[in-house]
Design a protein around this motif. Structure first.
Motif, PDB file in Angstrom:
ATOM      1  N   ALA A   1     101.362  40.665  23.443  1.00  0.00           N
ATOM      2  CA  ALA A   1     100.439  40.011  22.503  1.00  0.00           C
ATOM      3  C   ALA A   1      98.993  40.304  22.871  1.00  0.00           C
ATOM      4  O   ALA A   1      98.671  40.653  24.012  1.00  0.00           O
ATOM      5  CB  ALA A   1     100.659  38.496  22.499  1.00  0.00           C
ATOM      6  N   GLY A   2      98.133  40.131  21.880  1.00  0.00           N
ATOM      7  CA  GLY A   2      96.696  40.063  22.100  1.00  0.00           C
ATOM      8  C   GLY A   2      96.247  38.622  21.943  1.00  0.00           C
ATOM      9  O   GLY A   2      97.025  37.763  21.511  1.00  0.00           O
ATOM     10  N   THR A   3      94.992  38.350  22.268  1.00  0.00           N
ATOM     11  CA  THR A   3      94.465  36.988  22.201  1.00  0.00           C
ATOM     12  C   THR A   3      93.127  36.973  21.492  1.00  0.00           C
ATOM     13  O   THR A   3      92.269  37.835  21.740  1.00  0.00           O
ATOM     14  CB  THR A   3      94.282  36.395  23.619  1.00  0.00           C
ATOM     15  N   VAL A   4      92.947  35.978  20.606  1.00  0.00           N
ATOM     16  CA  VAL A   4      91.681  35.825  19.884  1.00  0.00           C
ATOM     17  C   VAL A   4      91.227  34.367  19.961  1.00  0.00           C
ATOM     18  O   VAL A   4      92.014  33.468  20.236  1.00  0.00           O
ATOM     19  CB  VAL A   4      91.801  36.249  18.403  1.00  0.00           C
ATOM     20  N   PHE A   5      89.933  34.164  19.696  1.00  0.00           N
ATOM     21  CA  PHE A   5      89.344  32.832  19.738  1.00  0.00           C
ATOM     22  C   PHE A   5      88.726  32.516  18.380  1.00  0.00           C
ATOM     23  O   PHE A   5      88.056  33.362  17.785  1.00  0.00           O
ATOM     24  CB  PHE A   5      88.282  32.760  20.834  1.00  0.00           C
ATOM     25  N   THR A   6      88.963  31.306  17.894  1.00  0.00           N
ATOM     26  CA  THR A   6      88.541  30.956  16.541  1.00  0.00           C
ATOM     27  C   THR A   6      87.959  29.539  16.490  1.00  0.00           C
ATOM     28  O   THR A   6      88.246  28.709  17.343  1.00  0.00           O
ATOM     29  CB  THR A   6      89.730  31.010  15.563  1.00  0.00           C
ATOM     30  N   GLY A   7      87.149  29.301  15.465  1.00  0.00           N
ATOM     31  CA  GLY A   7      86.627  27.963  15.188  1.00  0.00           C
ATOM     32  C   GLY A   7      86.793  27.671  13.710  1.00  0.00           C
ATOM     33  O   GLY A   7      85.831  27.339  13.009  1.00  0.00           O
ATOM     34  N   LEU A   8      88.011  27.779  13.222  1.00  0.00           N
ATOM     35  CA  LEU A   8      88.282  27.762  11.790  1.00  0.00           C
ATOM     36  C   LEU A   8      88.061  26.401  11.149  1.00  0.00           C
ATOM     37  O   LEU A   8      87.997  26.311   9.913  1.00  0.00           O
ATOM     38  CB  LEU A   8      89.704  28.255  11.524  1.00  0.00           C
ATOM     39  N   HIS A   9      87.927  25.341  11.930  1.00  0.00           N
ATOM     40  CA  HIS A   9      87.629  24.027  11.346  1.00  0.00           C
ATOM     41  C   HIS A   9      86.222  23.979  10.762  1.00  0.00           C
ATOM     42  O   HIS A   9      85.876  23.041  10.042  1.00  0.00           O
ATOM     43  CB  HIS A   9      87.810  22.920  12.388  1.00  0.00           C
TER      44      HIS A   9
ATOM     45  N   VAL B   1      82.393  30.587   8.705  1.00  0.00           N
ATOM     46  CA  VAL B   1      82.625  31.340   9.944  1.00  0.00           C
ATOM     47  C   VAL B   1      83.670  32.437   9.770  1.00  0.00           C
ATOM     48  O   VAL B   1      84.016  33.119  10.735  1.00  0.00           O
ATOM     49  CB  VAL B   1      83.071  30.396  11.096  1.00  0.00           C
ATOM     50  N   TRP B   2      84.161  32.619   8.534  1.00  0.00           N
ATOM     51  CA  TRP B   2      85.267  33.567   8.361  1.00  0.00           C
ATOM     52  C   TRP B   2      84.886  34.996   8.713  1.00  0.00           C
ATOM     53  O   TRP B   2      85.624  35.682   9.443  1.00  0.00           O
ATOM     54  CB  TRP B   2      85.804  33.521   6.920  1.00  0.00           C
ATOM     55  N   ASP B   3      83.759  35.483   8.216  1.00  0.00           N
ATOM     56  CA  ASP B   3      83.394  36.878   8.457  1.00  0.00           C
ATOM     57  C   ASP B   3      83.237  37.164   9.945  1.00  0.00           C
ATOM     58  O   ASP B   3      83.710  38.197  10.444  1.00  0.00           O
ATOM     59  CB  ASP B   3      82.105  37.227   7.712  1.00  0.00           C
ATOM     60  N   GLU B   4      82.570  36.271  10.657  1.00  0.00           N
ATOM     61  CA  GLU B   4      82.392  36.451  12.099  1.00  0.00           C
ATOM     62  C   GLU B   4      83.742  36.394  12.820  1.00  0.00           C
ATOM     63  O   GLU B   4      84.011  37.183  13.727  1.00  0.00           O
ATOM     64  CB  GLU B   4      81.464  35.368  12.639  1.00  0.00           C
ATOM     65  N   THR B   5      84.587  35.475  12.389  1.00  0.00           N
ATOM     66  CA  THR B   5      85.922  35.352  12.979  1.00  0.00           C
ATOM     67  C   THR B   5      86.728  36.619  12.755  1.00  0.00           C
ATOM     68  O   THR B   5      87.354  37.147  13.676  1.00  0.00           O
ATOM     69  CB  THR B   5      86.666  34.145  12.383  1.00  0.00           C
ATOM     70  N   TRP B   6      86.707  37.112  11.523  1.00  0.00           N
ATOM     71  CA  TRP B   6      87.505  38.285  11.202  1.00  0.00           C
ATOM     72  C   TRP B   6      87.016  39.522  11.956  1.00  0.00           C
ATOM     73  O   TRP B   6      87.824  40.363  12.373  1.00  0.00           O
ATOM     74  CB  TRP B   6      87.504  38.548   9.697  1.00  0.00           C
ATOM     75  N   ALA B   7      85.706  39.630  12.169  1.00  0.00           N
ATOM     76  CA  ALA B   7      85.182  40.773  12.918  1.00  0.00           C
ATOM     77  C   ALA B   7      85.776  40.810  14.326  1.00  0.00           C
ATOM     78  O   ALA B   7      86.111  41.884  14.845  1.00  0.00           O
ATOM     79  CB  ALA B   7      83.658  40.691  12.981  1.00  0.00           C
ATOM     80  N   HIS B   8      85.904  39.649  14.920  1.00  0.00           N
ATOM     81  CA  HIS B   8      86.501  39.549  16.257  1.00  0.00           C
ATOM     82  C   HIS B   8      88.012  39.766  16.202  1.00  0.00           C
ATOM     83  O   HIS B   8      88.567  40.577  16.960  1.00  0.00           O
ATOM     84  CB  HIS B   8      86.180  38.174  16.852  1.00  0.00           C
ATOM     85  N   VAL B   9      88.662  39.079  15.283  1.00  0.00           N
ATOM     86  CA  VAL B   9      90.118  39.101  15.223  1.00  0.00           C
ATOM     87  C   VAL B   9      90.644  40.486  14.858  1.00  0.00           C
ATOM     88  O   VAL B   9      91.630  40.964  15.436  1.00  0.00           O
ATOM     89  CB  VAL B   9      90.631  38.044  14.227  1.00  0.00           C
TER      90      VAL B   9
END
Length: 301
Positions: free
Chosen positions: A74-82, A87-95
């Motif tokens: 697996a890989g691991t990502v960090f999110t603040g989706l609440h 924050v979606w665009d920034e999240t998706w760039a990382h994910v």
């Protein structure tokens, strides 16, 4: 307990068990040493850890893991989706970059860790400890969207990791999150140490929400140190430095009943050892890893 009873559990380890929390840190062992030692410890599976610690060139990563007899789970990502759509665009760039590398390794899972409500080093409160009803809805819908996008674009399955000092932590919050999300899109990475750290009963969760368990992290907490951490309201990072996550089988929960309950689910599951040890002396992880692997074999895994 016989080996056949654990036939569905695939054991591995992760950079976390070598004191690795960041892509680059002088207190961490070089990635080559991590790969050498995890292989020497008897593990076949690893996680990628923080993006950029292991090589991000898929060909180089495949060459380096393959010649050591290792495969990626697996890989691991960090999110603040609440926080909602903002924050979606920034999240998706990382994910997306982590997902791309994860897919290239042949792995099928992406571990999703929620953002911390307080700084894991300083203890500074970053936001309220409890989510509002609206934030819970944003968290659920955002995670479902992430699960759908990751599956459609990369063919991976997300597994959300309840974690100390995040909003998905206690039994109440974990079950609320599970009840609010689509089982077809969102599974759980049950970390035995974090769930115990937050007061949860691992075996009970597996028996109650078995169909939602998509992945396991194996670790234990030292109950005496945990009592100090709770009494003093110590944030997660300093708690780890104090040794709150300990070498099995010295802590809680007992891992054999957890593995047995997972085996009874009737599906194949990764169970990745993650003994949080940041920071730690460079010669400390290998002996612990060897002993832990031997202990898990004694449990039939």
């Amino acid at each position: 307990m016989t080996l056949s009873r654990m036939s569905r559990i695939r054991i591995g380890s992760a950079p976390d068990s070598w004191g690795v929390w960041f892509p680059d840190d002088p207190r961490q062992v070089p990635w080559q040493r991590f790969l050498d030692e995890v292989s020497q410890s008897g593990y076949e599976w690893i996680e990628l850890g923080p993006y950029g610690y292991l090589p991000t060139d898929p060909e180089l990563l495949s060459e380096e893991t393959g010649r050591r007899g290792l495969k990626v789970s697996a890989g691991t990502v960090f999110t603040g989706l609440h926080h909602g759509p903002a924050v979606w665009d920034e999240t998706w760039a990382h994910v997306s970059r982590v997902a791309e590398l994860t897919r290239a390794t042949g792995a099928e899972h992406l571990v999703v860790i929620p953002s911390f409500w307080r700084d894991d080093k300083t203890g500074k409160v970053l936001e309220d400890r409890e989510l509002t009803a609206g934030q819970w809805r944003q968290l659920a819908s955002g995670t479902e969207r992430l699960g759908r996008e990751i599956r459609e674009r990369y063919g991976l399955r997300i597994v959300v990791h309840p974690h100390a000092d995040t909003h998905i932590d206690t039994e109440e919050n974990v079950t609320r999150f599970l009840d609010a999300t689509d089982p077809d899109l969102v599974a759980l990475c049950l970390d035995t140490g974090h769930y115990a750290y937050c007061g949860g009963d691992n075996v009970k969760l597996i028996e109650t929400y078995g169909a939602r368990i998509g992945y396991l992290h194996l670790k234990q907490v030292d109950p005496e140190i945990l009592a100090e951490v709770r009494a003093e309201e110590i944030p997660f990072g300093p708690a780890v430095a104090r040794g709150v996550m300990c070498e099995p089988p010295a802590g809680e929960p007992a891992l054999e009943p957890v593995l047995d309950a997972a085996q009874q689910l009737g599906v194949e599951l990764f169970a990745i050892v993650e003994q949080d040890m940041y920071p730690c002396p460079p010669d400390q992880p290998l002996p612990i890893a060897r002993r832990t692997r031997a202990y898990l074999r004694s449990c039939g895994a």
